[in-house]
Design a protein around this motif. Structure first.
Motif, PDB file in Angstrom:
ATOM      1  N   GLU A 125       5.465   6.788   5.112  1.00 33.09           N
ATOM      2  CA  GLU A 125       4.456   7.176   5.959  1.00 33.09           C
ATOM      3  C   GLU A 125       4.055   8.798   5.635  1.00 33.09           C
ATOM      4  O   GLU A 125       5.049   9.548   6.094  1.00 33.09           O
ATOM      5  CB  GLU A 125       4.742   6.829   7.366  1.00 33.09           C
ATOM      6  CG  GLU A 125       4.984   5.404   7.579  1.00 33.09           C
ATOM      7  CD  GLU A 125       5.183   4.872   9.014  1.00 33.09           C
ATOM      8  OE1 GLU A 125       4.991   3.878   9.424  1.00 33.09           O
ATOM      9  OE2 GLU A 125       5.266   5.877   9.720  1.00 33.09           O
ATOM     10  N   LEU A 126       2.996   9.059   5.388  1.00 34.99           N
ATOM     11  CA  LEU A 126       2.352  10.256   5.148  1.00 34.99           C
ATOM     12  C   LEU A 126       1.581  10.712   6.574  1.00 34.99           C
ATOM     13  O   LEU A 126       0.369  10.127   6.530  1.00 34.99           O
ATOM     14  CB  LEU A 126       1.657  10.508   4.060  1.00 34.99           C
ATOM     15  CG  LEU A 126       2.211   9.783   2.712  1.00 34.99           C
ATOM     16  CD1 LEU A 126       1.191  10.069   1.714  1.00 34.99           C
ATOM     17  CD2 LEU A 126       3.396  10.418   2.374  1.00 34.99           C
ATOM     18  N   GLU A 127       1.936  11.528   7.424  1.00 33.04           N
ATOM     19  CA  GLU A 127       1.241  11.455   8.651  1.00 33.04           C
ATOM     20  C   GLU A 127       0.844  13.178   8.843  1.00 33.04           C
ATOM     21  O   GLU A 127       1.482  13.939   8.677  1.00 33.04           O
ATOM     22  CB  GLU A 127       2.398  11.478   9.696  1.00 33.04           C
ATOM     23  CG  GLU A 127       2.966  10.030   9.287  1.00 33.04           C
ATOM     24  CD  GLU A 127       4.408   9.557  10.628  1.00 33.04           C
ATOM     25  OE1 GLU A 127       4.279  10.346  11.538  1.00 33.04           O
ATOM     26  OE2 GLU A 127       5.002   8.943  10.208  1.00 33.04           O
ATOM     27  N   VAL A 128      -0.298  13.331   9.591  1.00 32.62           N
ATOM     28  CA  VAL A 128      -0.860  14.325   9.999  1.00 32.62           C
ATOM     29  C   VAL A 128      -1.323  14.258  11.444  1.00 32.62           C
ATOM     30  O   VAL A 128      -2.084  13.339  11.813  1.00 32.62           O
ATOM     31  CB  VAL A 128      -2.057  15.072   9.005  1.00 32.62           C
ATOM     32  CG1 VAL A 128      -2.809  16.315   9.710  1.00 32.62           C
ATOM     33  CG2 VAL A 128      -1.682  15.025   7.502  1.00 32.62           C
ATOM     34  N   TRP A 188      -3.800  11.277  15.243  1.00 38.55           N
ATOM     35  CA  TRP A 188      -2.761  11.050  14.648  1.00 38.55           C
ATOM     36  C   TRP A 188      -3.031  10.112  13.195  1.00 38.55           C
ATOM     37  O   TRP A 188      -3.016   8.903  13.377  1.00 38.55           O
ATOM     38  CB  TRP A 188      -1.419  10.691  15.232  1.00 38.55           C
ATOM     39  CG  TRP A 188      -0.042  10.297  14.555  1.00 38.55           C
ATOM     40  CD1 TRP A 188       0.089  10.632  13.289  1.00 38.55           C
ATOM     41  CD2 TRP A 188       0.920   9.975  15.346  1.00 38.55           C
ATOM     42  NE1 TRP A 188       1.602  10.210  13.157  1.00 38.55           N
ATOM     43  CE2 TRP A 188       2.037   9.852  14.199  1.00 38.55           C
ATOM     44  CE3 TRP A 188       1.520   9.542  16.593  1.00 38.55           C
ATOM     45  CZ2 TRP A 188       3.546   9.704  14.592  1.00 38.55           C
ATOM     46  CZ3 TRP A 188       2.768   9.409  17.185  1.00 38.55           C
ATOM     47  CH2 TRP A 188       3.836   9.421  15.959  1.00 38.55           C
ATOM     48  N   PHE A 189      -3.166  10.556  12.151  1.00 34.23           N
ATOM     49  CA  PHE A 189      -3.379   9.955  10.686  1.00 34.23           C
ATOM     50  C   PHE A 189      -2.107   9.582  10.284  1.00 34.23           C
ATOM     51  O   PHE A 189      -1.350  10.287  10.256  1.00 34.23           O
ATOM     52  CB  PHE A 189      -4.076  10.974   9.907  1.00 34.23           C
ATOM     53  CG  PHE A 189      -5.407  11.267  10.245  1.00 34.23           C
ATOM     54  CD1 PHE A 189      -6.696  10.538  10.045  1.00 34.23           C
ATOM     55  CD2 PHE A 189      -5.652  12.550  10.798  1.00 34.23           C
ATOM     56  CE1 PHE A 189      -7.693  11.163  10.326  1.00 34.23           C
ATOM     57  CE2 PHE A 189      -6.994  13.101  11.059  1.00 34.23           C
ATOM     58  CZ  PHE A 189      -7.957  12.281  10.824  1.00 34.23           C
ATOM     59  N   ASN A 190      -2.197   8.344  10.092  1.00 37.79           N
ATOM     60  CA  ASN A 190      -0.703   7.532   9.507  1.00 37.79           C
ATOM     61  C   ASN A 190      -1.048   6.980   8.195  1.00 37.79           C
ATOM     62  O   ASN A 190      -1.891   5.868   8.103  1.00 37.79           O
ATOM     63  CB  ASN A 190      -0.135   6.817  10.388  1.00 37.79           C
ATOM     64  CG  ASN A 190       1.341   6.498   9.809  1.00 37.79           C
ATOM     65  OD1 ASN A 190       1.449   6.578   8.654  1.00 37.79           O
ATOM     66  ND2 ASN A 190       1.862   5.737  10.859  1.00 37.79           N
ATOM     67  N   ILE A 206      -3.751   3.848   9.216  1.00 36.54           N
ATOM     68  CA  ILE A 206      -4.408   3.608  10.631  1.00 36.54           C
ATOM     69  C   ILE A 206      -4.128   5.049  11.471  1.00 36.54           C
ATOM     70  O   ILE A 206      -3.750   6.113  10.814  1.00 36.54           O
ATOM     71  CB  ILE A 206      -3.284   2.705  11.040  1.00 36.54           C
ATOM     72  CG1 ILE A 206      -3.908   2.165  12.374  1.00 36.54           C
ATOM     73  CG2 ILE A 206      -1.783   3.431  11.343  1.00 36.54           C
ATOM     74  CD1 ILE A 206      -4.921   1.313  12.449  1.00 36.54           C
ATOM     75  N   VAL A 207      -4.979   5.107  12.442  1.00 35.84           N
ATOM     76  CA  VAL A 207      -5.039   6.145  13.400  1.00 35.84           C
ATOM     77  C   VAL A 207      -4.198   5.961  14.537  1.00 35.84           C
ATOM     78  O   VAL A 207      -4.693   4.675  15.227  1.00 35.84           O
ATOM     79  CB  VAL A 207      -6.381   6.631  13.667  1.00 35.84           C
ATOM     80  CG1 VAL A 207      -6.676   7.761  14.646  1.00 35.84           C
ATOM     81  CG2 VAL A 207      -7.204   7.090  12.281  1.00 35.84           C
TER      82      VAL A 207
END
Length: 341
Positions: free
Chosen positions: A293-296, A181-183, A90-91
């Motif tokens: 969760e891998l977040e950028v 925010w990329f999740n 999700i974003v």
């Protein structure tokens, strides 16, 4: 919409492989698939335009997908809606500390400076399918009354990579301030390698009150210049990381998953967040529960009316048949051409 040979399907059961679709069922969500000879990606325009499957060709789904996808395929979208654990990819807009601070549709959450749940109009709404081919798609969100943003998500399979590009445009008559925010949610037993140069200055660990112990870095990986959470006990914690490289990696039993992103200076990111973040919730006493969760984060920007910003990340997935050891994992990362600190 561009022509496509693929037929969308309905997700009657949870995806067990990124290349598999369940039989049509009125309870399911519509799922579209992108595929080439190396990768497969599945997504739905519903549930916030959510990614539901990603894998190397012929391998099982790397993403964690919640039972809620099947059980609540048509959520109510309102300013009072709560969090539903669909998981997948999700974003979000960031920062989390101001999720409800730039809106008037839920005065109670604004007054409370609520940092949960995420904006329902971003993560629960149905997006419009603007383009679709065998290897690419573009979807567009409705305008959120909570954020003022309209998102356009584009995904492209190109060889051994899946490229994500998200554009956010301010549809209000006044300025708003956000990041992109990329999740990406995966199973909690997934092992992670985030390159870190200075563990004292570039890593911050945040624990939750219900966590019984202390969140720590895995000692063996830390000695080699990488962060992962120390495992083995019940954990609920968040890691905020200034990475030493423009990638991080995650290993499952038989796949290597790499997320790449543009490097950004620390002052481009909202001070409450960091370029890379990991959230882990796991309990060895309850196998299969929890999530990683891998977040950028993209840069934090103030957008004038009609102004837009964009952010990107790239995914790669390959089969992994090496040893389930740090040394084996590092060899695989080198073989993939990644620079090891």
């Amino acid at each position: 919409m561009k022509n496509s040979k693929r037929i969308p399907c309905l997700l009657a059961g949870l995806l067990t492989a990124a290349t598999a679709c369940a039989d049509p069922d009125s309870r399911g969500v519509e799922v579209h698939q992108l595929q080439n000879d190396k990768l497969s990606y599945s997504f739905t325009t519903g549930l916030g335009g959510r990614g539901l499957g990603f894998a190397a060709a012929g391998r099982d789904n790397l993403l964690k997908v919640g039972e809620a996808v099947r059980e609540q395929p048509a959520p109510e979208v309102s300013a009072d809606a709560g969090f539903i654990p669909y998981f997948g990819h999700i974003v979000w807009p960031g920062p989390q500390s101001n999720w409800w601070g730039q809106q008037t549709v839920n005065p109670e959450r604004r007054a409370a400076k609520a940092d949960w749940p995420p904006d329902p109009f971003t993560v629960l709404s149905k997006y419009s399918l603007a383009e679709l081919t065998d290897t690419s798609a573009k979807i567009v969100s409705p305008v959120s009354p909570v954020t003022g943003l309209q998102l356009t998500k584009e995904v492209h399979l190109q060889g051994d990579a899946l490229e994500h590009r998200v554009e956010a445009i301010n549809r209000r008559d006044e300025a708003v301030s956000w990041d992109i925010w990329f999740n990406t949610r995966v199973r909690p037993e997934t092992r992670v390698y985030v390159p870190v140069k200075d563990f004292d200055g570039d890593l911050r660990l945040s624990e939750f009150p219900e966590m019984p112990g202390e969140a720590k870095a895995d000692a063996e990986k830390r000695e080699r210049g990488f962060f992962d959470f120390a495992r083995g006990e019940k954990i609920k914690a968040k890691a905020y990381i200034e990475p030493a490289a423009d990638w991080f990696a995650a290993f499952t039993d038989d796949q290597l998953f790499v997320i790449e992103f543009p490097m950004l200076p620390r002052d481009a990111i909202h001070p409450d967040q960091s370029l890379v973040e990991l959230y882990l919730e796991a309990d060895p006493a309850q196998p299969g529960s929890g999530v990683l969760e891998l977040e950028v984060h993209g840069p934090y920007r103030t957008l004038a009316p009609g102004e837009s910003m964009s952010a990107t990340e790239k995914w790669r997935a390959v089969a992994y048949t090496g040893e389930d050891t740090v040394e084996g994992h590092l060899r695989a990362l080198r073989d993939l051409g990644l620079k090891i600190p």
